[in-house]
Design a protein around this motif. Structure first.
Motif, PDB file in Angstrom:
ATOM      1  N   ALA A 191       0.861  -1.182   0.000  1.00  0.00           N
ATOM      2  CA  ALA A 191       0.000   0.000   0.000  1.00  0.00           C
ATOM      3  C   ALA A 191       0.895   1.227   0.000  1.00  0.00           C
ATOM      4  O   ALA A 191       2.049   1.172   0.433  1.00  0.00           O
ATOM      5  N   LEU A 192       0.359   2.324  -0.484  1.00  0.00           N
ATOM      6  CA  LEU A 192       1.096   3.579  -0.539  1.00  0.00           C
ATOM      7  C   LEU A 192       0.442   4.564   0.411  1.00  0.00           C
ATOM      8  O   LEU A 192      -0.761   4.820   0.328  1.00  0.00           O
ATOM      9  N   GLU A 193       1.231   5.096   1.327  1.00  0.00           N
ATOM     10  CA  GLU A 193       0.726   6.072   2.294  1.00  0.00           C
ATOM     11  C   GLU A 193       1.751   7.187   2.443  1.00  0.00           C
ATOM     12  O   GLU A 193       2.843   6.963   2.980  1.00  0.00           O
ATOM     13  N   GLY A 194       1.391   8.361   1.959  1.00  0.00           N
ATOM     14  CA  GLY A 194       2.348   9.456   1.985  1.00  0.00           C
ATOM     15  C   GLY A 194       3.556   9.127   1.125  1.00  0.00           C
ATOM     16  O   GLY A 194       3.431   8.726  -0.029  1.00  0.00           O
ATOM     17  N   ALA A 195       4.739   9.238   1.701  1.00  0.00           N
ATOM     18  CA  ALA A 195       5.978   8.928   0.985  1.00  0.00           C
ATOM     19  C   ALA A 195       6.499   7.545   1.334  1.00  0.00           C
ATOM     20  O   ALA A 195       7.667   7.243   1.074  1.00  0.00           O
ATOM     21  N   ASP A 196       5.641   6.696   1.890  1.00  0.00           N
ATOM     22  CA  ASP A 196       6.053   5.358   2.313  1.00  0.00           C
ATOM     23  C   ASP A 196       5.255   4.281   1.602  1.00  0.00           C
ATOM     24  O   ASP A 196       4.071   4.450   1.297  1.00  0.00           O
ATOM     25  N   MET A 197       5.908   3.155   1.363  1.00  0.00           N
ATOM     26  CA  MET A 197       5.240   1.928   0.971  1.00  0.00           C
ATOM     27  C   MET A 197       5.067   1.093   2.225  1.00  0.00           C
ATOM     28  O   MET A 197       5.977   1.005   3.062  1.00  0.00           O
ATOM     29  N   ILE A 198       3.907   0.482   2.382  1.00  0.00           N
ATOM     30  CA  ILE A 198       3.638  -0.351   3.546  1.00  0.00           C
ATOM     31  C   ILE A 198       3.341  -1.762   3.072  1.00  0.00           C
ATOM     32  O   ILE A 198       2.492  -1.971   2.198  1.00  0.00           O
ATOM     33  N   ILE A 199       4.046  -2.726   3.636  1.00  0.00           N
ATOM     34  CA  ILE A 199       3.809  -4.130   3.324  1.00  0.00           C
ATOM     35  C   ILE A 199       3.819  -4.922   4.624  1.00  0.00           C
ATOM     36  O   ILE A 199       4.795  -4.864   5.375  1.00  0.00           O
ATOM     37  N   ASN A 200       2.714  -5.583   4.907  1.00  0.00           N
ATOM     38  CA  ASN A 200       2.554  -6.345   6.145  1.00  0.00           C
ATOM     39  C   ASN A 200       2.906  -5.513   7.379  1.00  0.00           C
ATOM     40  O   ASN A 200       3.549  -5.985   8.314  1.00  0.00           O
ATOM     41  N   GLY A 201       2.489  -4.247   7.360  1.00  0.00           N
ATOM     42  CA  GLY A 201       2.699  -3.369   8.491  1.00  0.00           C
ATOM     43  C   GLY A 201       4.068  -2.730   8.576  1.00  0.00           C
ATOM     44  O   GLY A 201       4.325  -1.921   9.476  1.00  0.00           O
ATOM     45  N   ILE A 202       4.959  -3.054   7.651  1.00  0.00           N
ATOM     46  CA  ILE A 202       6.316  -2.494   7.655  1.00  0.00           C
ATOM     47  C   ILE A 202       6.376  -1.333   6.680  1.00  0.00           C
ATOM     48  O   ILE A 202       5.972  -1.454   5.525  1.00  0.00           O
ATOM     49  N   ARG A 203       6.900  -0.194   7.153  1.00  0.00           N
ATOM     50  CA  ARG A 203       7.016   0.996   6.310  1.00  0.00           C
ATOM     51  C   ARG A 203       8.388   1.048   5.642  1.00  0.00           C
ATOM     52  O   ARG A 203       9.407   0.787   6.280  1.00  0.00           O
ATOM     53  N   VAL A 204       8.372   1.419   4.367  1.00  0.00           N
ATOM     54  CA  VAL A 204       9.614   1.572   3.609  1.00  0.00           C
ATOM     55  C   VAL A 204       9.538   2.895   2.858  1.00  0.00           C
ATOM     56  O   VAL A 204       8.570   3.138   2.133  1.00  0.00           O
ATOM     57  N   PRO A 205      10.523   3.766   2.996  1.00  0.00           N
ATOM     58  CA  PRO A 205      10.499   5.021   2.229  1.00  0.00           C
ATOM     59  C   PRO A 205      10.550   4.739   0.728  1.00  0.00           C
ATOM     60  O   PRO A 205      11.286   3.874   0.263  1.00  0.00           O
ATOM     61  N   VAL A 206       9.750   5.472   0.000  1.00  0.00           N
ATOM     62  CA  VAL A 206       9.770   5.364  -1.458  1.00  0.00           C
ATOM     63  C   VAL A 206      10.713   6.443  -1.980  1.00  0.00           C
ATOM     64  O   VAL A 206      10.355   7.614  -2.062  1.00  0.00           O
ATOM     65  N   ASN A 207      11.926   6.054  -2.273  1.00  0.00           N
ATOM     66  CA  ASN A 207      12.882   7.014  -2.802  1.00  0.00           C
ATOM     67  C   ASN A 207      13.457   6.559  -4.137  1.00  0.00           C
ATOM     68  O   ASN A 207      13.495   7.302  -5.100  1.00  0.00           O
ATOM     69  N   ARG A 208      13.887   5.317  -4.201  1.00  0.00           N
ATOM     70  CA  ARG A 208      14.374   4.754  -5.457  1.00  0.00           C
ATOM     71  C   ARG A 208      14.391   3.246  -5.316  1.00  0.00           C
ATOM     72  O   ARG A 208      14.007   2.698  -4.301  1.00  0.00           O
ATOM     73  N   GLY A 209      14.863   2.555  -6.353  1.00  0.00           N
ATOM     74  CA  GLY A 209      14.932   1.101  -6.281  1.00  0.00           C
ATOM     75  C   GLY A 209      13.560   0.465  -6.352  1.00  0.00           C
ATOM     76  O   GLY A 209      12.604   1.030  -6.880  1.00  0.00           O
ATOM     77  N   THR A 210      13.454  -0.741  -5.799  1.00  0.00           N
ATOM     78  CA  THR A 210      12.190  -1.480  -5.873  1.00  0.00           C
ATOM     79  C   THR A 210      11.033  -0.735  -5.219  1.00  0.00           C
ATOM     80  O   THR A 210       9.917  -0.754  -5.757  1.00  0.00           O
ATOM     81  N   PRO A 211      11.214  -0.051  -4.067  1.00  0.00           N
ATOM     82  CA  PRO A 211      10.087   0.719  -3.529  1.00  0.00           C
ATOM     83  C   PRO A 211       9.559   1.770  -4.503  1.00  0.00           C
ATOM     84  O   PRO A 211       8.343   2.011  -4.558  1.00  0.00           O
ATOM     85  N   ALA A 212      10.427   2.407  -5.272  1.00  0.00           N
ATOM     86  CA  ALA A 212       9.969   3.384  -6.268  1.00  0.00           C
ATOM     87  C   ALA A 212       9.176   2.697  -7.371  1.00  0.00           C
ATOM     88  O   ALA A 212       8.155   3.222  -7.843  1.00  0.00           O
ATOM     89  N   LEU A 213       9.626   1.530  -7.795  1.00  0.00           N
ATOM     90  CA  LEU A 213       8.876   0.766  -8.793  1.00  0.00           C
ATOM     91  C   LEU A 213       7.484   0.431  -8.270  1.00  0.00           C
ATOM     92  O   LEU A 213       6.482   0.623  -8.963  1.00  0.00           O
ATOM     93  N   VAL A 214       7.421  -0.049  -7.030  1.00  0.00           N
ATOM     94  CA  VAL A 214       6.124  -0.400  -6.430  1.00  0.00           C
ATOM     95  C   VAL A 214       5.249   0.844  -6.309  1.00  0.00           C
ATOM     96  O   VAL A 214       4.040   0.802  -6.589  1.00  0.00           O
ATOM     97  N   GLY A 215       5.844   1.963  -5.893  1.00  0.00           N
ATOM     98  CA  GLY A 215       5.074   3.194  -5.776  1.00  0.00           C
ATOM     99  C   GLY A 215       4.443   3.604  -7.084  1.00  0.00           C
ATOM    100  O   GLY A 215       3.288   4.046  -7.136  1.00  0.00           O
ATOM    101  N   ALA A 216       5.184   3.467  -8.188  1.00  0.00           N
ATOM    102  CA  ALA A 216       4.645   3.802  -9.504  1.00  0.00           C
ATOM    103  C   ALA A 216       3.492   2.878  -9.875  1.00  0.00           C
ATOM    104  O   ALA A 216       2.485   3.318 -10.444  1.00  0.00           O
ATOM    105  N   VAL A 217       3.632   1.596  -9.563  1.00  0.00           N
ATOM    106  CA  VAL A 217       2.548   0.639  -9.835  1.00  0.00           C
ATOM    107  C   VAL A 217       1.290   1.039  -9.081  1.00  0.00           C
ATOM    108  O   VAL A 217       0.181   1.073  -9.647  1.00  0.00           O
ATOM    109  N   LEU A 218       1.431   1.343  -7.801  1.00  0.00           N
ATOM    110  CA  LEU A 218       0.262   1.688  -6.988  1.00  0.00           C
ATOM    111  C   LEU A 218      -0.370   2.992  -7.440  1.00  0.00           C
ATOM    112  O   LEU A 218      -1.599   3.140  -7.421  1.00  0.00           O
ATOM    113  N   ALA A 219       0.450   3.954  -7.863  1.00  0.00           N
ATOM    114  CA  ALA A 219      -0.099   5.201  -8.398  1.00  0.00           C
ATOM    115  C   ALA A 219      -0.873   4.942  -9.688  1.00  0.00           C
ATOM    116  O   ALA A 219      -1.946   5.508  -9.909  1.00  0.00           O
ATOM    117  N   ALA A 220      -0.349   4.069 -10.541  1.00  0.00           N
ATOM    118  CA  ALA A 220      -1.042   3.732 -11.788  1.00  0.00           C
ATOM    119  C   ALA A 220      -2.370   3.034 -11.515  1.00  0.00           C
ATOM    120  O   ALA A 220      -3.348   3.231 -12.244  1.00  0.00           O
TER     121      ALA A 220
END
Length: 296
Positions: free
Chosen positions: A21-50
């Motif tokens: 899930a995308l919340e603010g500038a973070d990706m959340i997976i199973n309750g764990i927050r990951v900053p969306v800055n680059r790498g795989t989290p950025a890829l996931v963020g783009a998918v969720l935005a789409a």
């Protein structure tokens, strides 16, 4: 279902599989927050935005922490080699993973043995492993930048570190590099080459060149190649053909960059926030200002 496989640059991040899930500038997976800055989290963020425009595409991530040692990547490789058939993705996107030819082959064979073979997409480290293994033609899409394309085009390089200098980062040589990659069977069935001009390639033939719009500040931003790959993944899972998905993704990524009006201080999340607006516009008129099937 779209399954995104990759790593997080945090060695304490556990092997985690689940819907993001995308919340603010973070990706959340199973309750764990990951900053969306680059790498795989950025890829996931783009998918969720789409997905805000494409609808509720089922998306699952398989992530693990790895800071370059390969320890986390090997753990994820091992898990997927056993569990991939049970997850049963229809689109399978591999991203930042430490290249490992033996584990790559186990994962590829597991995917090809599935009852319904998924669309196979590879970028970054996993794309390197695909080329190093000699299995590149078994993939449906690679998404290299020009430097990574140079590695695909170098038939003698066993690792990106050994890519011959004379073909490194030459934007004006992209068509020649594409031809070399296919000549030596190091290209997937399709390529989306990311750069100042984005090239869409099918079976070695350039079918699209997208250069507009252009936000110059994007060239220096980390993560914009990851968002482009994420957009292509989402569009393919939504039912678009691979060439169409690549053309739309390139256009949307560029338009999102223009909407974000980035500066050298901008972050990739600024681009991701503009993806829904850009995607809606491009889906309404995919060809506006896009140069397709023409020479620059």
């Amino acid at each position: 279902m779209l399954l995104i496989v990759g790593t997080v640059p945090d060695e304490t991040f556990p092997l985690t599989i689940g819907p993001p899930a995308l919340e603010g500038a973070d990706m959340i997976i199973n309750g764990i927050r990951v900053p969306v800055n680059r790498g795989t989290p950025a890829l996931v963020g783009a998918v969720l935005a789409a997905c805000q425009v494409l609808g509720q595409i089922p998306v699952t991530t398989a992530l693990v922490g790895d800071i370059g040692t390969g320890k986390g990547s090997r753990k994820l490789y091992e898990h997927l080699s056993r569990e991939l058939s049970g997850i049963a993705p229809t689109t399978l996107a591999f991203h930042y993973l430490q290249p490992d030819v033996d584990w790559h082959n186990k994962i590829l064979f597991a995917a090809e043995e599935m009852k319904k073979r998924p669309v196979l997409i590879a970028d970054a480290g996993f794309m390197y492993a695909a080329k190093m293994s000699g299995q590149a033609p078994n993939y449906d899409l690679f998404t290299p930048d020009v430097g990574e394309l140079s590695f695909l085009a170098d038939e003698t390089a066993p690792h990106p570190f050994y890519t011959r200098g004379f073909i490194l980062h030459q934007d004006n040589q992209v068509p020649d590099l594409i031809a070399r990659a296919y000549e030596y069977k190091n290209g997937a069935r399709h390529l989306l080459v990311k750069g100042s001009v984005d090239y869409v390639v099918a079976d070695g033939e350039i079918t699209g060149r997208i250069s507009n719009p252009a936000a110059e500040a994007m060239e220096a931003m980390g993560g914009t190649g990851d968002t482009l790959t994420g957009l292509a993944c989402a569009l393919i899972e939504s039912g678009k053909s691979i060439p169409e998905a690549c053309r739309i993704a390139a256009r949307v990524n560029r338009m999102a960059g223009v909407y974000a009006n980035p500066t050298p201080a901008s972050q990739v999340m600024d681009i991701i926030l503009q993806i829904p607006k850009a995607l809606a516009r491009v889906l309404e008129d995919p060809n506006t200002d896009v140069r397709l099937d023409t020479k620059e």
